[in-house]
Design an enzyme around this catalytic site. Structure first.
Site, short mmCIF file in Angstrom:
data_model
loop_
_atom_site.label_atom_id
_atom_site.label_comp_id
_atom_site.label_asym_id
_atom_site.label_seq_id
_atom_site.Cartn_x
_atom_site.Cartn_y
_atom_site.Cartn_z
CB ALA A 119 -15.70 53.22 -8.43
CE1 TYR A 120 -23.13 55.67 -11.41
CE2 TYR A 120 -23.63 53.66 -12.61
CZ TYR A 120 -24.02 54.89 -12.12
OH TYR A 120 -25.30 55.35 -12.33
CB ALA A 121 -20.75 48.27 -11.01
CB SER A 123 -21.30 53.36 -5.69
OG SER A 123 -21.76 53.72 -6.98
CE LYS A 124 -25.74 55.26 -8.77
NZ LYS A 124 -26.66 56.23 -8.16
#
Length: 191
Positions: A119-121, A123-124
């Site tokens: 999710a973090y990767a 999103s970035k």
């Protein structure tokens, strides 16, 4: 930014005291909250020259198959949709004055996409794409859009156990975590 002479407004769900001139309660995932926060900032300062999209959260380390959908959506809402909503809200004013700087805070994880950071990767990585699209859409207007993508930052979301910390440091050419002050200096330079 304040050290450079800028007046600083801080949007946060729970505004607290720091080096900002005004604090505005804002949920960057909510379009009405963002519009109200931008209006309050315009009332206080008369214009917005620089926007730093720094709101961000990380999900628990998990394989994609184990990531709850609600957590996935929340991370993308804060990290990506928040930057979209705030950028979209300030863009008309920046375009009308013929000047503006938008700096999105990405992450090296958006490019490297390590396992268990879906999710973090994602999103970035999407934030980097949003930055490029917006930069091209406003090219020649006096508004510049950039993304700063730091690696692990001391005291930031990259806090990890000793083993994970050493693994991360081994991948960083300087052999240490970055410092918040270093990122701030880069953002000020880009802005």
């Amino acid at each position: 930014m304040r050290d450079s002479g800028a007046r600083v407004g801080n949007f946060d769900r729970s505004p607290t005291g720091d080096a900002s001139d005004i604090y505005v309660s804002c949920d960057v995932t909510d379009e009405v909250s963002v519009a109200d926060a931008v209006a309050a900032t315009m009332d206080a300062f008369g214009r917005i020259d620089i926007l730093v999209n720094n709101a961000g959260i990380a999900a628990a380390d998990a394989d994609i198959v184990d990531t709850p959908v609600a957590e996935w959506r929340h991370v993308l809402d804060v990290n990506l949709t928040g930057a979209f909503l705030v950028s979209r809200a300030v863009m008309p004013q920046m375009l009308s004055q013929g000047y503006g700087r938008i700096v999105n805070i990405g992450s090296l994880r958006g490019r490297e996409a390590p396992p268990r950071s879906g999710a973090y990767a994602a999103s970035k990585a999407a934030l980097a794409a949003l930055t490029r699209v917006l930069a091209l859409e406003v090219a020649g207007s006096g508004v510049l859009v950039n993304c700063v993508a730091p690696t692990a930052i001391e005291g930031g979301m990259s806090d990890a156990d000793a083993f994970e910390r050493e693994r991360l440091i081994a991948k960083i050419p300087l052999g240490r975590y970055g410092l918040a002050e270093e990122v701030a200096a880069m953002v000020a330079f880009v802005a």
